[in-house]
Structures are given as structure tokens and as C-alpha cells.
Design a protein around this motif. Structure first.
Motif, PDB file in Angstrom:
ATOM      1  N   PHE A   1       0.849  -1.193   0.000  1.00  0.00           N
ATOM      2  CA  PHE A   1       0.000   0.000   0.000  1.00  0.00           C
ATOM      3  C   PHE A   1       0.888   1.248   0.000  1.00  0.00           C
ATOM      4  CE2 PHE A   1      -3.162   2.857   2.125  1.00  0.00           C
ATOM      5  CZ  PHE A   1      -4.215   2.663   1.254  1.00  0.00           C
ATOM      6  N   GLY A   2       1.882   1.235   0.867  1.00  0.00           N
ATOM      7  CA  GLY A   2       2.796   2.380   0.962  1.00  0.00           C
ATOM      8  C   GLY A   2       3.654   2.532  -0.285  1.00  0.00           C
ATOM      9  N   ILE A   3       4.077   1.419  -0.850  1.00  0.00           N
ATOM     10  CA  ILE A   3       4.886   1.489  -2.072  1.00  0.00           C
ATOM     11  C   ILE A   3       4.080   2.163  -3.172  1.00  0.00           C
ATOM     12  CG2 ILE A   3       5.814   0.073  -3.951  1.00  0.00           C
ATOM     13  CD1 ILE A   3       6.796  -1.853  -1.688  1.00  0.00           C
ATOM     14  N   GLY A   4       2.818   1.768  -3.319  1.00  0.00           N
ATOM     15  CA  GLY A   4       1.947   2.412  -4.301  1.00  0.00           C
ATOM     16  C   GLY A   4       1.829   3.902  -4.020  1.00  0.00           C
ATOM     17  N   GLY A   5       1.666   4.233  -2.750  1.00  0.00           N
ATOM     18  CA  GLY A   5       1.543   5.635  -2.354  1.00  0.00           C
ATOM     19  C   GLY A   5       2.792   6.425  -2.699  1.00  0.00           C
ATOM     20  N   MET A  43      -2.177   9.062 -14.088  1.00  0.00           N
ATOM     21  CA  MET A  43      -2.586   7.961 -13.210  1.00  0.00           C
ATOM     22  C   MET A  43      -2.333   6.577 -13.810  1.00  0.00           C
ATOM     23  SD  MET A  43      -6.022   9.033 -11.226  1.00  0.00           S
ATOM     24  CE  MET A  43      -6.044  10.406 -10.088  1.00  0.00           C
ATOM     25  N   PRO A  44      -2.721   6.337 -15.066  1.00  0.00           N
ATOM     26  CA  PRO A  44      -2.500   4.972 -15.588  1.00  0.00           C
ATOM     27  C   PRO A  44      -1.030   4.550 -15.505  1.00  0.00           C
ATOM     28  CG  PRO A  44      -3.963   6.184 -17.040  1.00  0.00           C
ATOM     29  CD  PRO A  44      -3.481   7.161 -16.006  1.00  0.00           C
ATOM     30  N   VAL A  45      -0.113   5.484 -15.817  1.00  0.00           N
ATOM     31  CA  VAL A  45       1.307   5.135 -15.740  1.00  0.00           C
ATOM     32  C   VAL A  45       1.679   4.834 -14.282  1.00  0.00           C
ATOM     33  CG1 VAL A  45       3.655   5.965 -16.108  1.00  0.00           C
ATOM     34  CG2 VAL A  45       1.854   6.537 -17.753  1.00  0.00           C
ATOM     35  N   ILE A  46       1.198   5.701 -13.379  1.00  0.00           N
ATOM     36  CA  ILE A  46       1.496   5.506 -11.956  1.00  0.00           C
ATOM     37  C   ILE A  46       0.959   4.158 -11.468  1.00  0.00           C
ATOM     38  CG2 ILE A  46       0.851   6.349  -9.658  1.00  0.00           C
ATOM     39  CD1 ILE A  46       1.137   9.193 -10.822  1.00  0.00           C
ATOM     40  N   PHE A  55       2.037  16.595  -2.449  1.00  0.00           N
ATOM     41  CA  PHE A  55       2.041  17.139  -3.808  1.00  0.00           C
ATOM     42  C   PHE A  55       0.721  17.877  -3.963  1.00  0.00           C
ATOM     43  CE2 PHE A  55      -0.430  13.473  -5.470  1.00  0.00           C
ATOM     44  CZ  PHE A  55      -0.133  12.518  -4.516  1.00  0.00           C
ATOM     45  N   TYR A  56       0.775  18.997  -4.689  1.00  0.00           N
ATOM     46  CA  TYR A  56      -0.331  19.939  -4.537  1.00  0.00           C
ATOM     47  C   TYR A  56      -1.490  19.699  -5.474  1.00  0.00           C
ATOM     48  CZ  TYR A  56       2.982  21.833  -1.413  1.00  0.00           C
ATOM     49  OH  TYR A  56       3.849  21.942  -0.371  1.00  0.00           O
ATOM     50  N   ILE A 103       6.122  10.292  -5.423  1.00  0.00           N
ATOM     51  CA  ILE A 103       7.444  10.605  -5.959  1.00  0.00           C
ATOM     52  C   ILE A 103       7.356  10.998  -7.434  1.00  0.00           C
ATOM     53  CG2 ILE A 103       9.691   9.598  -6.549  1.00  0.00           C
ATOM     54  CD1 ILE A 103       9.506   8.038  -3.875  1.00  0.00           C
ATOM     55  N   LEU A 104       6.588  10.214  -8.199  1.00  0.00           N
ATOM     56  CA  LEU A 104       6.465  10.552  -9.629  1.00  0.00           C
ATOM     57  C   LEU A 104       5.800  11.906  -9.805  1.00  0.00           C
ATOM     58  CD1 LEU A 104       5.533   7.098 -11.232  1.00  0.00           C
ATOM     59  CD2 LEU A 104       7.708   8.327 -11.343  1.00  0.00           C
ATOM     60  N   ALA A 105       4.796  12.199  -8.969  1.00  0.00           N
ATOM     61  CA  ALA A 105       4.088  13.473  -9.089  1.00  0.00           C
ATOM     62  C   ALA A 105       5.016  14.645  -8.754  1.00  0.00           C
ATOM     63  CB  ALA A 105       2.866  13.480  -8.179  1.00  0.00           C
TER      64      ALA A 105
END
Lengths: 323, 249
Positions: free
Chosen positions: A65-69, A95-98, A154-155, A74-76
Motif C-alpha cells: 500500500f505504501g509502495i503504491g503511495g 494515473m495509468p502510468v502511476i 504534492f499539490y 514521488i512521480l508526481a
């Protein structure tokens, strides 16, 4: 119609009723509530693959769950700051890439974690999965580049093509869509040859080996699939809050996911949805009255464990049937 | 003489100071039923465990169909065609009898990593499983969860599952255990009907069944094979009479 089907239909109605009520009573907060519900249910659907079908009581799913978060966060942040993650590798707000990255990374970490944990069983498996998740938790706390203990904000919420995810309702529908996809996947999996082998591993792994299937391979695959689904849920959760912190990786969350499944019905298709609904309603309903609402959650859990081993669905629809 | 299908060479296994398997060499030839008898504690089950792969022998070699299988995983031995039944029925309690057998069929067909096909609608799977159930005389009980089958039915289910793996040899660990005289007789009929199809290594306490079925009998005492021969040879063997059968046999 089977009673479980009726129950599942009711659950779908409840999920649809919350946004309807939000619009009707002009209570946008209900949308956030439903989004939270859908994300928790999605994470629990992931755990339900390992725990429900495979009997693998993972106390470390907060890690995924945290890894997904963190993948989402991080990517954002990299995309927002226009800094490449690695030379030539930019961040993204898609989102799809994330989601894909979250799933792959969660599964990739689940493979060695599972390969080691699956050498044990029972209480030892619970403890070793917990230990792995705690390792990742402390790693996140002590890694200053992405906020360390304070977490990472992230804003602007990440985007989905053709959907204004900044609005609560479209974002809720995106979450519902992923939950529906995960439920569809779980349903197919349950009745597939792989699902049969996985459920056999839970019931009697010696029997599984004695028909010529290695339980280890089946369980490890299930553990990775399970991690991937919980990972996507984590990415959505980060997007919901526009914030990710080590608390997403903490053992409380692993425990919460197990509680959701036990409340709803272990190994049942809509068990995670039922569990998450009860959980979110209690949190909102009782949480408004007393800070100690988890005391009542504990009482309910105690009641379920003592008197309704099949959870809410078991209470309503009886024992599962394997045709 | 036909080349043996299964061959044990100098198998040894000890637990601490107890030598449970002491230099055992045995063969199972195509087309035969080879019975393994011996008093309680002689090491029969330990031997079966080593052949099936649940236990590793300390020394010696196991060959099956011309291949060294001594260090092969249990599941891989089954894939080669060495199927077993358990002394204490080992089935999937929540699954119906049919789905228990279907699991063995899917293992043989190698489809266990399909994630989206529906097993209930796969006729290749259900038909093959139903046929194995019928051969074991369980066709009327296909939909019953294994947990609700009677003891005798579960013994038969074990055999149906073993047949569904597509075996080239069967290891039967006390298939008659806990059956009444009627149940034993029925099972003798069933095993007799299978003898032309698949050779069997049969561990059994029920002497009537052993003498009715076995082409050859080996006698295990304190982990050692003290005699191998036809039923008549074993009945007459002085050491066997002393160690096991008693004077009235």
C-alpha cells in the motif's frame, strides 16, 4: 438466486447510494467518504487474494500500500518540479502510468519478500511479513529525500485522460472503476485453474503436491498478484490525500486490512467491500461522537470472530459453495 | 523379464539411532501388484514417504521409468507418473468430490497458471474428472463436499484423484485402512480391475486383500526386507512365519 448474489447486489446499491446522497443533500464530504471506502476495499481485495483464497495471513500488506503511495507521490513531485527521476527518466502525473508502476514495483518487492516468507507458515509467516513491512517503514522514515518522517505532499492530484480528477465525483468514479476491475479479476481468479490450486494450497498443501503441483510456486504468484492490487490502492490513496507518509507503511494499516476482510468475510468476493463499508461508516458515524470509536470496532470484531466466523457475508449467505 | 518401472537400490534412512529403512532394495515391474507387508513399526510408511518424496533417504537411489528421482520434489515425481494415496485420507475438505479430482486433471494438463478460464465450464476438465470418479464408484457423489463423504468414500476418492494424475505407477499406503470387510472386498475388486492398467506398490495390513491381489510380496521387518516372493513362497517362508504371520498362517 443465491443469497450471496443478492448480498453483492445490495453492496453495489450501497456504493451507488453514497454519491447519490452526496449530491442530493449537498454533502461533498460523503464523496470523500465513498472514495476512502473504495480505496480501502480495493486494498483489501488485494489482500483477499493471498489471505482469503490462499490462506496466507500477510501482516505486511501495508508495505505494498505504501509502495503504491510513494510511487504516486514521488512521480508526481518529480513531474511538478520538472526534475527527472533518473537521468532521462521523467516523473509523471498520469494515473495509468502511476498505476502500472505501482503494480509492478509492489509485485517486484513481493517476490523476494514472499520467497523468503513462504518458507515458513502460520504465526511465523505472519511475523516475517510484518518484519519485512517494518523494514520498509523505517527505510521511508529515514530517507530524507522524500520527506522522511514528515511525508511528502504534492499539490495537484494526478490526472486521468478525459477525467477531471480534481473534482471529487470524477475521482470517486475512477476509484470505483478500479475497484470494479479488481473485483472482476478476483471473481475470475476464484474460478480459474490457478484459483483452484491456490484454494487447494490453503486447504491441504500436501494434497496439492501429491497431484503434481508445487504449492510454493502457486503461493508466490498469488502473493505477488495480491501485492500488485494493494499497490494500486496505495497510489489512489496518495492521490486522495495528495500526501503520502510513512504511516501508509505502518503495521496499523496491515492490521486494518486484515480486520476489513475478517469483518466482511474471508475469501468472499464482496467481503472486502462489506468490511470496508462497515469500517468507514463506523469511523464516520462513531468517530463523530467519540474518539474511541475503535473500541466499538473491536467489540464488533470480537462478535464476528466468536459468533460469525464467515463475517458479514457468512452471516447473510452461509458458507461458501464450491460447485 | 520386463525392465522394472520403479527401482529402489540400497535405500537407508535413520531417525537418530533408529534405522527405519535399512538397505532396502525393491522393484516394481510393469503389470504387477507388489505388496509390502510387515508388522507395525517395520518402516513401511517411512519407505513410502521416501518413494513419494515427502522424506529424503540418507543413502541409496530411487529410479523411476529409467530416471533417477532420488532428489526430485514430490510434485515432480507425480508429474513423471508416480502417484500415491495416503494412509490417512488427504483430500480438500471444502471442495466437492468432483473438484478434488479436477485439481489432479488440471495438474496433468498443466493448466494451473491460467488465471481467467472457468474450471466449471471446461469440459475437458470436468469430463475427465467425472470419468475417474465413476471408475472409483463415486459417480453419484460428485457434488458432495469431500468433508461430508463417508470414510469409505474418501478412500475411494483418494484412488480417483490418483488415477486422474495419469499415473504410470501407484503407491497405495494402506488403502483398506479403517474399512469394514465389505468395504475391503469392494476395494479389492476395484484394484483388481486396475491391475492391467497401472502397476501398484501396495502397503497393506489386510492379509486377505494382500493375498488376493499381490503378484509378489515383500516382507519388511525392522526396516529390512527379509523376503520377497509369490504369495505361496511368503506363506511358506520360515523367517516370515516367525517374524510376522505367526504359526496359524
Amino acid at each position: 438466486m443465491a443469497r450471496e448474489t443478492v448480498f453483492n447486489g445490495l453492496m453495489i446499491l450501497v456504493l451507488a447510494a453514497i454519491p447519490a446522497a452526496a449530491l442530493l443533500f449537498e454533502e461533498p464530504f460523503y464523496l470523500t467518504l465513498a472514495t476512502r471506502l473504495a480505496i480501502l476495499a480495493l486494498a483489501a481485495v488485494g489482500l483477499n487474494v493471498a489471505l482469503g483464497l490462499g490462506g496466507l495471513v500477510s501482516f505486511g500488506h501495508a508495505a505494498f500500500f505504501g509502495i503504491g503511495g510513494y510511487v504516486a507521490g514521488i512521480l508526481a513531485v518529480h513531474a511538478f518540479n520538472m526534475e527527472p527521476l533518473l537521468p532521462g527518466l521523467p516523473g509523471t502525473k498520469s494515473m495509468p502510468v502511476i498505476w502500472v508502476v505501482s503494480m509492478l514495483l509492489a509485485a517486484l518487492i513481493a517476490l523476494p519478500m514472499g520467497a523468503i516468507s513462504l518458507r515458513t507458515s502460520g504465526v511465523y509467516f505472519i511475523m516475517i511479513t510484518l518484519a519485512f513491512a517494518q523494514m520498509i517503514y523505517y527505510f521511508a522514515i529515514s530517507w530524507p529525500a522524500y520527506g522522511g518522517e514528515d511525508g511528502l505532499s504534492f499539490y495537484v492530484r494526478n490526472g486521468f485522460p478525459g477525467v477531471n480528477t480534481l473534482q471529487p465525483l470524477p475521482f470517486l468514479l475512477v476509484c470505483y472503476g478500479l475497484l470494479a476491475a479488481a473485483l472482476l479479476f478476483f471473481w475470475r481468479l476464484q474460478h480459474s485453474p490457478f484459483g483452484a490450486a491456490l484454494q487447494a494450497a490453503r486447504q491441504n498443501d500436501v494434497r496439492l503436491a501429491a497431484v503434481g503441483i508445487r504449492p510454493f510456486k502457486i503461493r508466490l504468484t498469488a502473493f505477488a498478484l495480491s501485492a500488485a492490487i494493494t499497490g494500486v490502492a496505495g497510489a489512489l490513496f496518495a492521490d486522495l490525500n495528495r500526501f503520502v507518509s510513512p504511516s501508509m507503511l505502518s503495521w496499523h494499516l496491515s492490521g486494518e486490512l486484515i480486520v476489513l476482510i475478517i469483518l466482511g468475510g474471508v475469501g468472499r468476493l464482496f467481503g472486502p467491500v462489506a468490511g470496508a463499508t462497515v469500517y468507514v461508516f463506523l469511523e464516520y458515524g462513531l468517530g463523530g461522537i467519540t474518539e474511541r470509536w475503535q473500541f466499538f470496532l473491536g467489540l464488533i470484531l470480537l462478535g464476528v470472530v466468536l459468533f460469525a466466523r464467515g463475517g458479514i457475508i457468512g452471516l447473510f449467505a452461509g458458507r461458501p459453495r464450491h460447485g | 523379464m520386463a525392465e522394472p518401472l520403479l527401482q529402489l537400490r540400497g535405500l537407508k534412512k535413520s531417525f537418530g539411532a533408529l534405522l527405519a529403512t535399512d538397505n532396502v532394495s525393491l522393484t516394481l515391474r510393469p503389470g504387477e501388484i507388489h505388496a509390502l507387508i510387515g508388522p507395525n513399526g517395520a518402516g513401511k510408511t517411512t519407505l513410502i514417504h521416501q518413494i513419494a518424496g515427502t522424506l529424503q533417504p540418507d543413502e541409496g537411489e530411487l529410479r523411476f521409468a529409467g530416471q533417477d528421482i532420488t532428489s526430485l520434489h514430490m510434485a515432480d515425481r507425480v508429474q513423471l507418473g508416480l502417484a500415491r494415496t495416503f494412509q490417512v485420507s488427504s483430500v480438500l475438505p471444502e471442495f466437492s468430490a468432483l473438484r478434488n479430482v479436477m485439481l489432479a486433471v488440471q495438474a496433468r494438463q498443466g493448466t494451473s497458471f491460467r488465471f481467467f478460464a472457468d474450471v466449471r465450464r471446461d469440459a475437458r476438465l470436468t469430463d475427465a474428472a467425472a470419468e475417474c470418479l465413476a471408475r472409483a464408484g463415486l459417480d453419484g457423489r460428485a457434488a458432495v463436499p469431500a468433508a461430508e463423504l463417508s470414510h469409505g468414500e474418501r478412500r475411494r476418492l483418494e484412488i480417483a484423484i490418483a488415477l486422474a494424475t495419469g499415473p504410470r505407477a501407484l503407491l497405495l499406503d494402506e488403502p483398506m485402512a479403517g474399512l469394514g470387510p465389505e468395504g475391503s472386498k469392494d476395494l479389492v475388486v476395484l484394484l483388481n480391475a486396475l491391475r492391467s492398467e497401472v502397476p501398484m506398490l501396495l502397503v497393506e495390513h489386510d492379509m486377505d486383500a494382500v493375498f488376493a491381489l499381490a503378484d509378489r510380496i515383500s516382507v519388511l521387518v525392522y526396516g529390512r526386507v527379509i523376503a520377497t516372493g509369490t504369495a505361496d513362497e511368503i506363506r511358506r517362508h520360515p523367517e516370515v512365519r516367525a517374524a510376522y504371520l505367526g504359526d496359524d498362517a
